[in-house]
Write a protein that holds these residues in place. Structure first.
Motif, mmCIF file in Angstrom:
data_model
loop_
_atom_site.group_PDB
_atom_site.id
_atom_site.type_symbol
_atom_site.label_atom_id
_atom_site.label_comp_id
_atom_site.label_asym_id
_atom_site.label_seq_id
_atom_site.Cartn_x
_atom_site.Cartn_y
_atom_site.Cartn_z
ATOM 1 N N ARG A 220 -27.010 59.200 23.861
ATOM 2 C CA ARG A 220 -25.753 58.451 23.813
ATOM 3 C C ARG A 220 -25.735 57.524 22.592
ATOM 4 O O ARG A 220 -24.755 57.406 21.878
ATOM 5 C CB ARG A 220 -25.557 57.652 25.084
ATOM 6 C CG ARG A 220 -24.194 56.973 25.152
ATOM 7 C CD ARG A 220 -24.017 56.122 26.393
ATOM 8 N NE ARG A 220 -24.079 56.903 27.601
ATOM 9 C CZ ARG A 220 -24.951 56.718 28.598
ATOM 10 N NH1 ARG A 220 -25.849 55.754 28.507
ATOM 11 N NH2 ARG A 220 -24.949 57.472 29.668
ATOM 12 N N ASN B 3 -25.271 59.575 19.584
ATOM 13 C CA ASN B 3 -23.857 59.954 19.484
ATOM 14 C C ASN B 3 -23.022 58.785 18.985
ATOM 15 O O ASN B 3 -22.122 58.939 18.155
ATOM 16 C CB ASN B 3 -23.332 60.405 20.852
ATOM 17 C CG ASN B 3 -23.823 61.787 21.213
ATOM 18 O OD1 ASN B 3 -24.232 62.535 20.342
ATOM 19 N ND2 ASN B 3 -23.778 62.118 22.489
ATOM 20 N N GLU B 4 -23.325 57.625 19.541
ATOM 21 C CA GLU B 4 -22.570 56.421 19.158
ATOM 22 C C GLU B 4 -22.701 56.178 17.664
ATOM 23 O O GLU B 4 -21.709 55.966 16.957
ATOM 24 C CB GLU B 4 -23.094 55.227 19.951
ATOM 25 C CG GLU B 4 -22.343 53.937 19.689
ATOM 26 C CD GLU B 4 -22.728 52.852 20.676
ATOM 27 O OE1 GLU B 4 -23.287 53.197 21.745
ATOM 28 O OE2 GLU B 4 -22.464 51.682 20.401
ATOM 29 N N SER C 64 -15.332 58.569 7.094
ATOM 30 C CA SER C 64 -13.955 59.020 6.928
ATOM 31 C C SER C 64 -13.102 57.929 6.282
ATOM 32 O O SER C 64 -12.306 58.190 5.372
ATOM 33 C CB SER C 64 -13.386 59.399 8.296
ATOM 34 O OG SER C 64 -12.027 59.689 8.200
ATOM 35 N N VAL C 65 -13.313 56.687 6.765
ATOM 36 C CA VAL C 65 -12.564 55.557 6.187
ATOM 37 C C VAL C 65 -12.919 55.379 4.718
ATOM 38 O O VAL C 65 -12.043 55.194 3.859
ATOM 39 C CB VAL C 65 -12.865 54.263 6.975
ATOM 40 C CG1 VAL C 65 -12.283 53.052 6.259
ATOM 41 C CG2 VAL C 65 -12.314 54.361 8.391
ATOM 42 N N VAL D 35 -20.856 58.889 15.721
ATOM 43 C CA VAL D 35 -19.400 58.706 15.734
ATOM 44 C C VAL D 35 -19.004 57.580 14.795
ATOM 45 O O VAL D 35 -18.110 57.717 13.954
ATOM 46 C CB VAL D 35 -18.901 58.413 17.160
ATOM 47 C CG1 VAL D 35 -17.465 57.894 17.127
ATOM 48 C CG2 VAL D 35 -18.981 59.662 18.013
ATOM 49 N N ILE D 36 -19.706 56.449 14.931
ATOM 50 C CA ILE D 36 -19.370 55.298 14.089
ATOM 51 C C ILE D 36 -19.570 55.644 12.614
ATOM 52 O O ILE D 36 -18.727 55.365 11.769
ATOM 53 C CB ILE D 36 -20.222 54.076 14.484
ATOM 54 C CG1 ILE D 36 -19.832 53.607 15.887
ATOM 55 C CG2 ILE D 36 -20.058 52.947 13.470
ATOM 56 C CD1 ILE D 36 -20.743 52.547 16.462
ATOM 57 N N GLU E 257 -11.313 57.970 2.628
ATOM 58 C CA GLU E 257 -9.889 57.665 2.415
ATOM 59 C C GLU E 257 -9.717 56.557 1.385
ATOM 60 O O GLU E 257 -8.806 56.593 0.555
ATOM 61 C CB GLU E 257 -9.237 57.252 3.733
ATOM 62 C CG GLU E 257 -8.930 58.438 4.624
ATOM 63 C CD GLU E 257 -8.151 58.023 5.852
ATOM 64 O OE1 GLU E 257 -7.670 56.880 5.898
ATOM 65 O OE2 GLU E 257 -8.032 58.851 6.767
ATOM 66 N N THR F 107 -19.551 58.567 11.251
ATOM 67 C CA THR F 107 -18.570 59.551 10.801
ATOM 68 C C THR F 107 -17.214 58.903 10.540
ATOM 69 O O THR F 107 -16.537 59.183 9.548
ATOM 70 C CB THR F 107 -18.412 60.661 11.848
ATOM 71 O OG1 THR F 107 -19.692 61.207 12.143
ATOM 72 C CG2 THR F 107 -17.501 61.762 11.338
ATOM 73 N N ILE F 108 -16.820 58.021 11.467
ATOM 74 C CA ILE F 108 -15.543 57.319 11.281
ATOM 75 C C ILE F 108 -15.596 56.467 10.015
ATOM 76 O O ILE F 108 -14.664 56.458 9.202
ATOM 77 C CB ILE F 108 -15.224 56.432 12.508
ATOM 78 C CG1 ILE F 108 -15.018 57.287 13.751
ATOM 79 C CG2 ILE F 108 -14.009 55.559 12.231
ATOM 80 C CD1 ILE F 108 -13.799 58.158 13.738
#
Lengths: 138, 580
Positions: free
Chosen positions: B109, B112-113, B123-124, B116-117, B127, B119-120
C-alpha cells in the motif's frame, strides 16, 4: 469515429442518475471510493489523485473547492460539499460527475481500465452494477 | 582346572592289599559312579552350556532385536520430533504468515501510495514543463503586453502571405499604425496608464479587422496590420477608416478618459514592394506623411514620399544641431484691437534660420519636431526666449502687450510643463498676466484628470488661456467654462472664407456670439483683407491678427513699430489705409 465512453463512465452516469442531488452524492460516492482506493494506494495516494482531479476540473468549474486532506479524513470532502451546495443542483451534479470522471480517468491511465472498473465496483457495490445487463444475462 | 585334576588321578596304575582291594573296588565303583555322575554332570553341564549358549544366542538375538527396536524407536522418535518440529513449525508458520501478510500488504500500500504520488507529481511537472515551453514559444512570437503577434511573427506571416499572393496573382496590404501623441500621455500619466492604453488600443484594433488579418505590435506605440486578402487598394482604405473609427471613442482607464488618434500608412503588394521589408518600410514612410498632414488620418504610399522621408530624416538630424547651435529665432505678429485700432498683443512664432536654406517657417519643421520628440526642448526654448523678449521690451519702455505662445499637445502633457512656465516667468521677471498660452482644442479634450489640474494651476498663476483654432475641433462648451478660458481664437480657415461663404460667415458669427455670451474675448486669425477686418469689427470681434495688419516681424522690427505706433493700418472707422 467517436470513441465510446468507457464502462466506468457509464457507471458514474448511472450513479449520478440515482443520486441527482449534487452535494449529497458526495458522501454516497466519494467516501466509499476514498475508502476503497485508500486501501490500495493509501490515504496519501488518494489525496494526490483527488487533488489532481479537482485541479483539472477547476478549468471547467473554477468555483470547485479542493481541500482533501488525509489528516482530516472525516472532513475530507467538506470543501467539496460546501462548494457544490452553493450551486444549482444541475450545476453541482455536472461538476461532481466531471470530477468523478476525471478521477477515474487518471486512475485508468495509471492502472488500466479493467482494474479501475473493478475498484469502482468494489467501492460502490451493487449500485455500480448494470441492472439491465444483469437482467439480460439471467 | 577341575578336569585337569580328574585326569591326573586316573593315570596312576600301582598294586594294593585285599583290604585295599575292597577299598579299591569300592573306590573304583565309587569312582565309576563318580565318573558316571561326572559324565552325567558333564552332559548336564554340556546341555546346560548348550542351553546357555542357546539362551545366550537368544539373548543376543533379543539384544539385536532390542537394538533394532531401539533404532526404530529412535527413528520413530526422530520422526516424531521431526513431525513435532514440523507441526510446531506449521503452527508457528501459520501465525507468522498472517503477520507477514499484513506487513506485506502494508508495504504494498505504501509503495502504491508513493507510486501514485510520484506519478501525479511527474504528470504535474511534465505539464509545467510543457507550459513553460509553450510560454517560451509564445514569447518568441507574441508581444507580452498586448498579446498580439510581434515583429518576428508578422515577418513570418507577411512572407507567407506574399508567397500566396504571388502564386494567386493577388494584392495584399500592409498598414503601419502610429498613435498620435502617445508619448506625452505615457510621460505625464506614467507607464502603467500608457501600457493600459496600448492594451486598449490593441483590443480595438483586433476588433476592427477580419479574423484573417494580422494585427501586430512592432514596439512602442507602433502597430502593423496585415491584410492578406484584398481585391482592391480601396479595401485597405476602408479598413483604415474602420481602424480610425474604432480608436476614436475615449479610452476609460481608471479615472482617466483618454483620447488618442492614429496616423496610418498603407503599402500594397506588389505595387509598392515585393518583399516584407520593403512593404513595411513603405507603409512606415506613408505613415509619416499622414502624420505630417495632420493626425488621425491615413495615406497610401507614393514614391515621392521616399524623397520626403529622406528630407525628414535630414531635418530631424539638423534640428538636433539647430538646438545646439541656437539657430532658432522668434518672430512676433501683432494682434489688433478691432474697436480701438490699437495693438493689444503679439504672438510669438518660431522660425529656423537654416544655414543653407535660409529662414524656414514653422510648418516646415515643427511637424518633424513633434514626430521625433524634439518639440519638447524646442518648446521650452520658445517659452523662455519669448518671456525674456517681452521683459526686454518692457525694459526698453515699450507699451506692455500680451505675449501669446502656441503650446503643442505634447508640450502641455509633459509632466514638467507647469514647472517650465513658472521657471520661464521667474527667470524673465515677467508678470504672469502678460503671458497667454494658446491651447488647441485637442488639449482640452484630453484626459480631464490629467489636464484639469494643470489648467487650473495656470489660471491660478495668473496666466491667460486661449483656445487656438476654435471651431475645427471638438471642444465642448462645458470645457470653456471649466478651464477658465480667457479667449477664443477663430480658426483662419473660417476667416479666409467667411466673406464669400455664408456657412463660414455663420460659424464666425456664432463663435463671436458664443464668446461674448460666455464673457470671453474673441480673436480672429488669418485676416488678410480689409473686408475681413471690417466684417469682424462689425460683428463685435474683439481683436484680430493677420498679414493684413502686419506680417510676423523680428523682435527689433516689432519694437520699432511699437515705438512709432504705426504697427497697423486699420482704423475703427471707414477710410482704412492699405497695409504698409
Amino acid at each position: 469515429m467517436e470513441t465510446p465512453d468507457p464502462q466506468r463512465h457509464q457507471i458514474i452516469d448511472r450513479l449520478m442518475a440515482q443520486h441527482p442531488e449534487g452535494a449529497d452524492t458526495v458522501s454516497v460516492l466519494w467516501e466509499k471510493l476514498a475508502t476503497e482506493v485508500s486501501s490500495i494506494v493509501g490515504a496519501g495516494g488518494f489525496d494526490s489523485l483527488y487533488e489532481r482531479s479537482v485541479f483539472l476540473t477547476q478549468s471547467t468549474f473554477p468555483w470547485l473547492a479542493a481541500g482533501a486532506s488525509s489528516a482530516q479524513a472525516d472532513h475530507r470532502f467538506t470543501s467539496l460539499k460546501t462548494s457544490l451546495a452553493a450551486q444549482t443542483p444541475t450545476h453541482a451534479s455536472e461538476a461532481n460527475r466531471l470530477l468523478l470522471v476525471t478521477f477515474t480517468d487518471i486512475m485508468a491511465s495509471l492502472i488500466g481500465e479493467a482494474l479501475t472498473t473493478g475498484i469502482l465496483r468494489s467501492a460502490w457495490g451493487d449500485a455500480a452494477a448494470d441492472k439491465n445487463g444483469e437482467e439480460l444475462k439471467k | 582346572m577341575n578336569s585337569q585334576d580328574k585326569d591326573g588321578a586316573s593315570d596312576t596304575g600301582e598294586s594294593d592289599t585285599p583290604g585295599q582291594t575292597d577299598t579299591r573296588r569300592d573306590q573304583t565303583r565309587l569312582a565309576a559312579e563318580d565318573a558316571v555322575l561326572s559324565r552325567e554332570k558333564s552332559a548336564d553341564l554340556r546341555e546346560d552350556a548348550a542351553n546357555l549358549r542357546e539362551d545366550a544366542a537368544d539373548v543376543r538375538e533379543d539384544a539385536a532385536n532390542l537394538r533394532e527396536d531401539a533404532v526404530h524407536l529412535r527413528e520413530d522418535a526422530a520422526h516424531a520430533r521431526e513431525a513435532s518440529a514440523t507441526s510446531r513449525e506449521q503452527d508457528l508458520g501459520s501465525g507468522d504468515a498472517q503477520t507477514a501478510s499484513d506487513d506485506h500488504i502494508s508495504k504494498l500500500r505504501q509503495a502504491n501510495e508513493h507510486l501514485v504520488i510520484a506519478t501525479i507529481e511527474a504528470s504535474v511537472m511534465a505539464e509545467e514543463i510543457q507550459a513553460a515551453k509553450d510560454t517560451l514559444e509564445h514569447l518568441v512570437h507574441y508581444d507580452t503586453l498586448t498579446g498580439l503577434p510581434n515583429r518576428a511573427l508578422l515577418q513570418d506571416r507577411l512572407g507567407q502571405a506574399i508567397e500566396l499572393a504571388r502564386r494567386q496573382d493577388r494584392q495584399l496590404a500592409v498598414m503601419f499604425i502610429d498613435l498620435d501623441q502617445f508619448k506625452p500621455i505615457n510621460d505625464s500619466l506614467g507607464h502603467l496608464v500608457g501600457d493600459q492604453l496600448l492594451q486598449s488600443v490593441a483590443q480595438r484594433l483586433v476588433g476592427s479587422v477580419r479574423h484573417s488579418d494580422t494585427v501586430s505590435r512592432q514596439g512602442g506605440d507602433e502597430f502593423v496590420l496585415l491584410l492578406p486578402y484584398i481585391e482592391h487598394a480601396a479595401d485597405a482604405a476602408l479598413s483604415a477608416q474602420k481602424v480610425l473609427a474604432a480608436l476614436a471613442p475615449p479610452h476609460h482607464l481608471a479615472e482617466h478618459e483618454l483620447h488618442i488618434g492614429a496616423s496610418i500608412g498603407i503599402s500594397i503588394y506588389p505595387d509598392d514592394g515585393r518583399d516584407a521589408e520593403t512593404l513595411i518600410k513603405c507603409a512606415d514612410t506613408a505613415m509619416y506623411d499622414a502624420k505630417a498632414g495632420g493626425s488621425n488620418s491615413y495615406k497610401f504610399f507614393e514614391p515621392r514620399m521616399n524623397a520626403q522621408a529622406i528630407e525628414r530624416q535630414s531635418i530631424e538630424a539638423s534640428l538636433r544641431l539647430a538646438l545646439e547651435r541656437q539657430e532658432f529665432v522668434l518672430h512676433y505678429q501683432p494682434k489688433i484691437d478691432l474697436q480701438r485700432g490699437t495693438t493689444t498683443g503679439v504672438e510669438a512664432l518660431i522660425r529656423w534660420q537654416h544655414p543653407q536654406r535660409g529662414l524656414l517657417a514653422s510648418a516646415q519643421f515643427v511637424p518633424t519636431a513633434e514626430a521625433c520628440g524634439l518639440i519638447l526642448p524646442i518648446g521650452r526654448w520658445v517659452l523662455r526666449e519669448a518671456c525674456r523678449q517681452a521683459q526686454a521690451w518692457l525694459q526698453a519702455g515699450l507699451p506692455p502687450v500680451t505675449l501669446s505662445i502656441n503650446v503643442s499637445t505634447a508640450e502641455f502633457l509633459a509632466a514638467d510643463y507647469l514647472d517650465n512656465v513658472r521657471a520661464a516667468l521667474e527667470e524673465a521677471h515677467l508678470e504672469p498676466r502678460t503671458l497667454e498660452l494658446d491651447l488647441t482644442e485637442g488639449v482640452l479634450m484630453r484626459d480631464v484628470a490629467s489636464t484639469e489640474p494643470v489648467l487650473h494651476a495656470l489660471a491660478d498663476l495668473g496666466v491667460k488661456l486661449a483656445v487656438d483654432d476654435f471651431g475645427i475641433g471638438y471642444s465642448s462648451l462645458r470645457s470653456l467654462r471649466t478651464y477658465r478660458i480667457d479667449t477664443l481664437k477663430i480658426d483662419p480657415s473660417f476667416v479666409s472664407r467667411m466673406i464669400g461663404n455664408a456657412d463660414d460667415a455663420a460659424i464666425v458669427c456664432a463663435a463671436i456670439s458664443l464668446a461674448r455670451s460666455l464673457g470671453l474675448r474673441v480673436s480672429a486669425e488669418g485676416v488678410e483683407t480689409v473686408e475681413q477686418a471690417r466684417f469682424l469689427r462689425d460683428r463685435q470681434c474683439d481683436e484680430a491678427q493677420g498679414d493684413y495688419f502686419a506680417r510676423p516681424l523680428a523682435a527689433d522690427a516689432l519694437a520699432a513699430l511699437l515705438q512709432t505706433g504705426t504697427v497697423h493700418a486699420f482704423q475703427p472707422t471707414a477710410g482704412d489705409r492699405p497695409p504698409q
